[in-house]
Write an enzyme that holds these catalytic residues in place. Sequence first.
Site, PDB file in Angstrom:
ATOM      1  N   ASP A 167       0.864  -1.180   0.000  1.00  0.00           N
ATOM      2  CA  ASP A 167       0.000   0.000   0.000  1.00  0.00           C
ATOM      3  C   ASP A 167       0.904   1.235   0.000  1.00  0.00           C
ATOM      4  O   ASP A 167       1.498   1.573   1.031  1.00  0.00           O
ATOM      5  CB  ASP A 167      -0.894   0.011   1.235  1.00  0.00           C
ATOM      6  CG  ASP A 167      -1.966  -1.081   1.200  1.00  0.00           C
ATOM      7  OD1 ASP A 167      -1.706  -2.154   0.624  1.00  0.00           O
ATOM      8  OD2 ASP A 167      -3.046  -0.857   1.765  1.00  0.00           O
ATOM      9  N   LYS A 230      -6.924   3.357  -3.307  1.00  0.00           N
ATOM     10  CA  LYS A 230      -7.343   3.376  -1.902  1.00  0.00           C
ATOM     11  C   LYS A 230      -7.573   4.815  -1.470  1.00  0.00           C
ATOM     12  O   LYS A 230      -6.827   5.709  -1.842  1.00  0.00           O
ATOM     13  CB  LYS A 230      -6.251   2.690  -1.067  1.00  0.00           C
ATOM     14  CG  LYS A 230      -6.469   2.683   0.429  1.00  0.00           C
ATOM     15  CD  LYS A 230      -5.309   1.940   1.107  1.00  0.00           C
ATOM     16  CE  LYS A 230      -5.355   2.065   2.622  1.00  0.00           C
ATOM     17  NZ  LYS A 230      -4.200   1.375   3.261  1.00  0.00           N
ATOM     18  N   LYS A 266     -10.310   0.238  -2.310  1.00  0.00           N
ATOM     19  CA  LYS A 266     -10.143   0.028  -0.875  1.00  0.00           C
ATOM     20  C   LYS A 266     -10.410   1.320  -0.115  1.00  0.00           C
ATOM     21  O   LYS A 266      -9.580   2.230  -0.120  1.00  0.00           O
ATOM     22  CB  LYS A 266      -8.729  -0.482  -0.568  1.00  0.00           C
ATOM     23  CG  LYS A 266      -8.469  -0.701   0.930  1.00  0.00           C
ATOM     24  CD  LYS A 266      -7.068  -1.248   1.177  1.00  0.00           C
ATOM     25  CE  LYS A 266      -6.748  -1.349   2.667  1.00  0.00           C
ATOM     26  NZ  LYS A 266      -5.392  -1.892   2.921  1.00  0.00           N
TER      27      LYS A 266
END
Length: 330
Positions: A167, A230, A266
Amino acid sequence: MHYIPLLYLSPFIWSSACFFYCHLSWISKIQVNQPAVLRRAEQIQARRMVKKEWQAAWLLKAVTFIDLTTLSGDDTSSNVQRLCYKAKYPIREDLLKALNVHDKGLTTAAVCVYPARVCDAVKALKAAGSTIPVASVATGFPAGQTHLKTRLEEIRLAVEDGATEIDVVINRTLVLTGQWEALYDEIRQFRKACGEAHLKTILATGELGSLTNVYKASMIAMMAGSDFIKTSTGKETVNATFPVAIVMLRAIRDFFWKTGNKIGFKPAGGIRSAKDSLAWLSLIKEELGDEWLTPELFRIGASTLLSDIERQIYHHVTGRYAAYHDLPMS
């Protein structure tokens, strides 16, 4: 599926490869229709949630989308080990038996930790006989303000230690100053450093200034090779919200319609209650369809959400609420 025009943009033609440099001028002309986004967000939030056994089923499904996360300064090998055990056994066994799903192999989607704790997570999951993926935040998380060379090395080290998902955080300055080409080049380098690991690009939407910037950054991240986009690091003042999620989901849908490539989504930060998780699943179902309701394309970044879901499952089975100390700790 409802569709409200969210963008004001001139027509253009995508090539099958969707190369960024062919469409840089188009990206600069995008404008998001903010009132339409806010109306759509209000519609979602006004929906009634499912009840009884349907709610229990959806909550169990939500568990399978959770990236169970610990990103605290006082993380140790022992609390990471505890987190990994909770990821493998997210709901008490007697509750699963009561729902007749004890043999379904229910786990969370992944465990997410700092790079320095990746080895601990890999070791703990291996000892538990689990194949749950280990995700690691990287690239100067959460601010993304360290030197690019350092950020790339952080990715490589996390992958070497066993992380199969990374991430990353973008440099928000590139968005705020309109340096779209530089943003694309940065994420391309992240993609290369990840190798076979999945790349989840955190946009930190609460710090991007506008919904238009959220759409542009989403599109560029996908063009650059992100497997997921995300919302947030969870450390910003404003994290996952429905308006920014709608804009990002429409970008994912536009990208899919034009290229045929499915990119994951996400949300993270501030998603703490079981009710919240149901609203997010409903949003995904309505905006992208059932195809995206799979851990390969949808994740929820959370550290405390699982506790409330388990508490709601306990209530569904027993008719009463458990004290938090009655349930296994994550």
